[in-house]
Design a protein around this motif. Structure first.
Motif, PDB file in Angstrom:
ATOM      1  N   TRP A 227      -0.623  22.193  36.223  1.00 49.08           N
ATOM      2  CA  TRP A 227      -2.020  22.190  36.686  1.00 49.08           C
ATOM      3  C   TRP A 227      -2.558  20.765  36.707  1.00 49.08           C
ATOM      4  CZ3 TRP A 227      -6.706  20.678  34.608  1.00 49.08           C
ATOM      5  CH2 TRP A 227      -7.861  21.182  35.188  1.00 49.08           C
ATOM      6  N   CYS A 228      -2.275  20.009  35.658  1.00 52.79           N
ATOM      7  CA  CYS A 228      -2.738  18.620  35.598  1.00 52.79           C
ATOM      8  C   CYS A 228      -2.123  17.788  36.714  1.00 52.79           C
ATOM      9  CB  CYS A 228      -2.396  18.005  34.232  1.00 52.79           C
ATOM     10  SG  CYS A 228      -3.352  18.659  32.860  1.00 52.79           S
ATOM     11  N   ALA A 229      -0.827  18.002  36.963  1.00 50.33           N
ATOM     12  CA  ALA A 229      -0.159  17.259  38.037  1.00 50.33           C
ATOM     13  C   ALA A 229      -0.774  17.601  39.391  1.00 50.33           C
ATOM     14  CB  ALA A 229       1.335  17.561  38.019  1.00 50.33           C
ATOM     15  N   ARG A 237      -4.754   7.020  28.899  1.00 49.00           N
ATOM     16  CA  ARG A 237      -3.988   5.789  29.135  1.00 49.00           C
ATOM     17  C   ARG A 237      -3.572   5.653  30.595  1.00 49.00           C
ATOM     18  NH1 ARG A 237       0.259   5.153  24.059  1.00 49.00           N
ATOM     19  NH2 ARG A 237      -1.161   4.061  22.654  1.00 49.00           N
ATOM     20  N   GLY A 238      -3.908   6.666  31.385  1.00 47.24           N
ATOM     21  CA  GLY A 238      -3.572   6.607  32.807  1.00 47.24           C
ATOM     22  C   GLY A 238      -2.194   7.130  33.136  1.00 47.24           C
ATOM     23  N   ASN A 239      -1.559   7.865  32.207  1.00 42.50           N
ATOM     24  CA  ASN A 239      -0.227   8.407  32.443  1.00 42.50           C
ATOM     25  C   ASN A 239      -0.306   9.885  32.813  1.00 42.50           C
ATOM     26  OD1 ASN A 239       0.889   5.911  31.608  1.00 42.50           O
ATOM     27  ND2 ASN A 239       0.776   6.552  29.470  1.00 42.50           N
ATOM     28  N   ALA A 240       0.773  10.382  33.427  1.00 46.10           N
ATOM     29  CA  ALA A 240       0.854  11.808  33.716  1.00 46.10           C
ATOM     30  C   ALA A 240       0.869  12.585  32.400  1.00 46.10           C
ATOM     31  CB  ALA A 240       2.109  12.113  34.531  1.00 46.10           C
ATOM     32  N   VAL A 241       0.250  13.745  32.372  1.00 47.38           N
ATOM     33  CA  VAL A 241       0.190  14.561  31.164  1.00 47.38           C
ATOM     34  C   VAL A 241       1.540  15.231  30.943  1.00 47.38           C
ATOM     35  CG1 VAL A 241      -0.916  16.535  30.037  1.00 47.38           C
ATOM     36  CG2 VAL A 241      -2.273  14.980  31.455  1.00 47.38           C
ATOM     37  N   ASP A 245       1.865  15.751  25.314  1.00 50.10           N
ATOM     38  CA  ASP A 245       0.448  15.379  25.439  1.00 50.10           C
ATOM     39  C   ASP A 245      -0.440  16.621  25.435  1.00 50.10           C
ATOM     40  OD1 ASP A 245       1.021  12.644  25.673  1.00 50.10           O
ATOM     41  OD2 ASP A 245       1.239  12.775  27.843  1.00 50.10           O
ATOM     42  N   MET A 246      -0.052  17.618  26.235  1.00 46.15           N
ATOM     43  CA  MET A 246      -0.859  18.823  26.360  1.00 46.15           C
ATOM     44  C   MET A 246      -0.936  19.571  25.031  1.00 46.15           C
ATOM     45  SD  MET A 246      -2.768  20.839  28.034  1.00 46.15           S
ATOM     46  CE  MET A 246      -2.619  20.124  29.676  1.00 46.15           C
ATOM     47  N   ARG A 247       0.186  19.718  24.368  1.00 45.27           N
ATOM     48  CA  ARG A 247       0.195  20.420  23.081  1.00 45.27           C
ATOM     49  C   ARG A 247      -0.677  19.689  22.059  1.00 45.27           C
ATOM     50  NH1 ARG A 247       3.194  24.133  20.235  1.00 45.27           N
ATOM     51  NH2 ARG A 247       3.379  23.730  17.997  1.00 45.27           N
ATOM     52  N   ASP A 248      -0.539  18.359  22.011  1.00 47.89           N
ATOM     53  CA  ASP A 248      -1.331  17.575  21.061  1.00 47.89           C
ATOM     54  C   ASP A 248      -2.821  17.713  21.333  1.00 47.89           C
ATOM     55  OD1 ASP A 248       0.968  16.741  19.825  1.00 47.89           O
ATOM     56  OD2 ASP A 248       1.006  14.762  20.754  1.00 47.89           O
ATOM     57  N   MET A 249      -3.207  17.693  22.605  1.00 47.55           N
ATOM     58  CA  MET A 249      -4.624  17.801  22.943  1.00 47.55           C
ATOM     59  C   MET A 249      -5.186  19.178  22.584  1.00 47.55           C
ATOM     60  SD  MET A 249      -5.234  15.568  26.432  1.00 47.55           S
ATOM     61  CE  MET A 249      -3.873  16.195  27.408  1.00 47.55           C
ATOM     62  N   LEU A 250      -4.391  20.224  22.771  1.00 48.98           N
ATOM     63  CA  LEU A 250      -4.854  21.570  22.454  1.00 48.98           C
ATOM     64  C   LEU A 250      -4.975  21.795  20.953  1.00 48.98           C
ATOM     65  CD1 LEU A 250      -2.766  23.577  25.054  1.00 48.98           C
ATOM     66  CD2 LEU A 250      -5.246  23.477  24.974  1.00 48.98           C
ATOM     67  N   LEU A 251      -4.112  21.136  20.166  1.00 44.28           N
ATOM     68  CA  LEU A 251      -4.105  21.326  18.720  1.00 44.28           C
ATOM     69  C   LEU A 251      -5.031  20.364  17.992  1.00 44.28           C
ATOM     70  CD1 LEU A 251      -0.265  21.819  18.084  1.00 44.28           C
ATOM     71  CD2 LEU A 251      -2.057  23.569  18.032  1.00 44.28           C
ATOM     72  N   ARG A 252      -5.780  19.561  18.713  1.00 46.10           N
ATOM     73  CA  ARG A 252      -6.613  18.527  18.105  1.00 46.10           C
ATOM     74  C   ARG A 252      -7.897  19.139  17.529  1.00 46.10           C
ATOM     75  NH1 ARG A 252      -7.769  14.326  22.481  1.00 46.10           N
ATOM     76  NH2 ARG A 252      -8.985  16.075  23.213  1.00 46.10           N
TER      77      ARG A 252
END
Length: 494
Positions: A227-229, A237-241, A245-252
């Motif tokens: 979905w992000c792509a 940081r301007g990188n592709a997710v 990355d996605m797991r870390d953001m959801l668990l934050r």
């Protein structure tokens, strides 16, 4: 100490520069060191054969300093007899590394000269003692600095404030002020917006809420990365997710306004919460469930892969998609490999039509699961806070020596088990029925098509069990060859 001279009568020297923290990435700190060291070499009449640079690498942290190790190897091969550094603490702050450097200097006749502290003659006992004293002082300074930094971060965390670092996805609204920053890649000085890390960025907050709801409705991290792509959503940081990355953001915990220090929740943050805490706890429970498949292999490309059952005889296995008819027709075949296959596209379309038809009926609301009964969300959240406080109190008593190891361990195990039970109840309250969004939709087929394949498969799992029985041979009454009656549906709701 005598120094070896080159053929032209000048002494061979090398320079070592290091800075432990380069916040701008421009290397300005090491450049200043190099200039001062080169000036010293010029005054002394030494030939500088090479400059070794480790930028943004701490000598105290234990991280590999590639140029430092390369310099030692070159010195061991006799490349130079003089090492120039800005100060001894630029060379090393590790006692082990210092002893290694002293042994090499003594064995190869190497003198160390500093811009700030003069000559350190490691060939003499007094010189080695001076180096060790300076090293011990430098180490103490590093430890003291580390303690100050850690204490400051702890205080900010306890106060619910932003402790600094990389901008977290979801927060950072421009204040209208500007500040200077150096581009890490080019070294160019830029003017950038000053950001308020307490305020949520609307479009990023909306994405976080969408991801949370998708996981609660049966979606996968892999589908969210796609979905992000598709949407062009990048990390801060301007990188592709990525999946990580996605797991870390959801668990934050920050998503729900929870402040954390060293992995432990310490209170409420002063920033805008983006996700309801109940939903956040549910996502954590789902993603950290040990039974959750984290490496499922190839991404499913068909609705019924490993979901439709094989109905040939008494076969209890599931089917998957393979190729038949000269690799022209993807077909569902049993995992055991026994005969026969059903055209995958036709089968999936028929299953989709049947599900859409069932969800379009007037009584479709009867298919929805009732809301969990007797789940007191606010009470559970309060209970969770009490358990966490009890865990902090146990840790404090144990750290102060007022509690023995065995009762501490038993108390923590009990608290963790209780907290896990509370979290599971919160997850039960927040998990979303996959059928929500389809039942009652003005156009059920359009709503179905809008779902990703992961979500469609979640609906299939929750609603019906599809079995592919042995089809009748020959042409069917409708003139075709696909036996629709051999696709049976066992409705699990309604």
């Amino acid at each position: 100490m005598k120094t070896t001279q080159s053929a032209g009568g000048r002494t061979r020297a090398v320079i070592y520069c290091r800075i432990s923290q380069d916040r701008t990435g421009a290397g300005l700190g090491v450049d200043r060191q190099r200039i001062d060291c080169e000036a010293l070499a010029e005054r002394m009449g030494w030939d500088v054969l090479e400059v070794y640079v480790d930028n943004d690498v701490s000598a105290f942290s234990g991280k590999l300093r590639k140029d430092y190790r390369r310099m030692l190897a070159d010195l061991d091969e006799g490349k130079a007899t003089i090492v120039i550094v800005w100060h001894t603490d630029r060379l090393t702050r590790s006692i082990v590394e210092l002893e290694e450097y002293i042994e090499l200097s003594d064995r190869r006749g190497i003198a160390t000269h500093t811009v700030q502290a003069g000559t350190i003659d490691l060939a003499t006992p007094s010189g080695r003692m001076t180096a060790r004293i300076l090293g011990a002082v430098a180490r103490q300074e590093s430890e003291h600095k580390g303690h100050r930094v850690a204490r400051a971060r702890q205080q900010k965390a306890m106060a619910g404030e932003w402790a600094g670092g990389i901008r977290p996805f979801g927060w950072g609204v421009p204040t209208g002020e500007r500040k200077k920053r150096v581009d890490r890649k080019t070294g160019e000085e830029l003017e950038v917006d000053e950001l308020d890390m307490m305020k949520a960025v609307p479009e990023e907050a909306e994405a976080l809420r969408h991801w949370t709801d998708e996981i609660l409705a049966g979606g996968s991290i892999r589908s969210l990365v796609k979905w992000c792509a598709d949407k062009g959503v990048l990390t801060t940081r301007g990188n592709a997710v990525s999946h990580t990355d996605m797991r870390d953001m959801l668990l934050r915990p920050r998503n729900a306004g929870i402040a954390v220090y060293r992995g432990e929740e310490v209170g409420r943050g002063k920033w805008d919460p983006i996700v309801d805490e109940t939903k956040y706890r549910a996502v954590v429970a789902i993603l950290r469930d040990p039974s959750r498949t984290t490496t499922p292999g190839a991404t499913p490309k068909w609705l019924g892969s490993i979901l439709y059952r094989c109905g040939r005889g008494d076969c209890p296995h599931f089917v998957y998609v393979t190729q038949s008819g000269g690799r022209s027709y993807p077909s569902y075949r049993c995992q055991t490999g026994h005969g026969g296959g059903r055209r995958a596209e036709t089968t999936d379309q028929y299953v989709e039509d049947t599900i859409v038809d069932r969800l379009s009926r007037d009584d479709a609301e009867d298919l929805l699961e009732p809301a969990p009964d007797g789940v007191d969300v606010s009470g559970l959240q309060a209970e969770a806070e009490q358990i966490r406080q009890r865990m902090k109190d146990l840790g404090g008593l144990f750290g102060a020596g007022q509690l023995e190891l065995e009762p501490f361990t038993q108390g923590m195990d009990t608290a963790r088990a209780q907290l896990d039970g509370v979290t599971q109840q919160l997850a039960r309250a927040a998990t979303r029925d996959p059928l929500v969004g389809l039942v009652g939709a003005p156009d059920v087929r359009k709503a179905w098509k809008a779902l990703g394949l992961d979500r469609q498969r979640s609906v299939l799992r929750a609603l019906v069990e599809v079995t592919l029985k042995t089809p009748r041979p020959g042409r069917m009454p409708d003139g075709g060859y696909f036996d629709y009656e051999a696709v049976t549906f066992n409705w699990m709701r309604g």
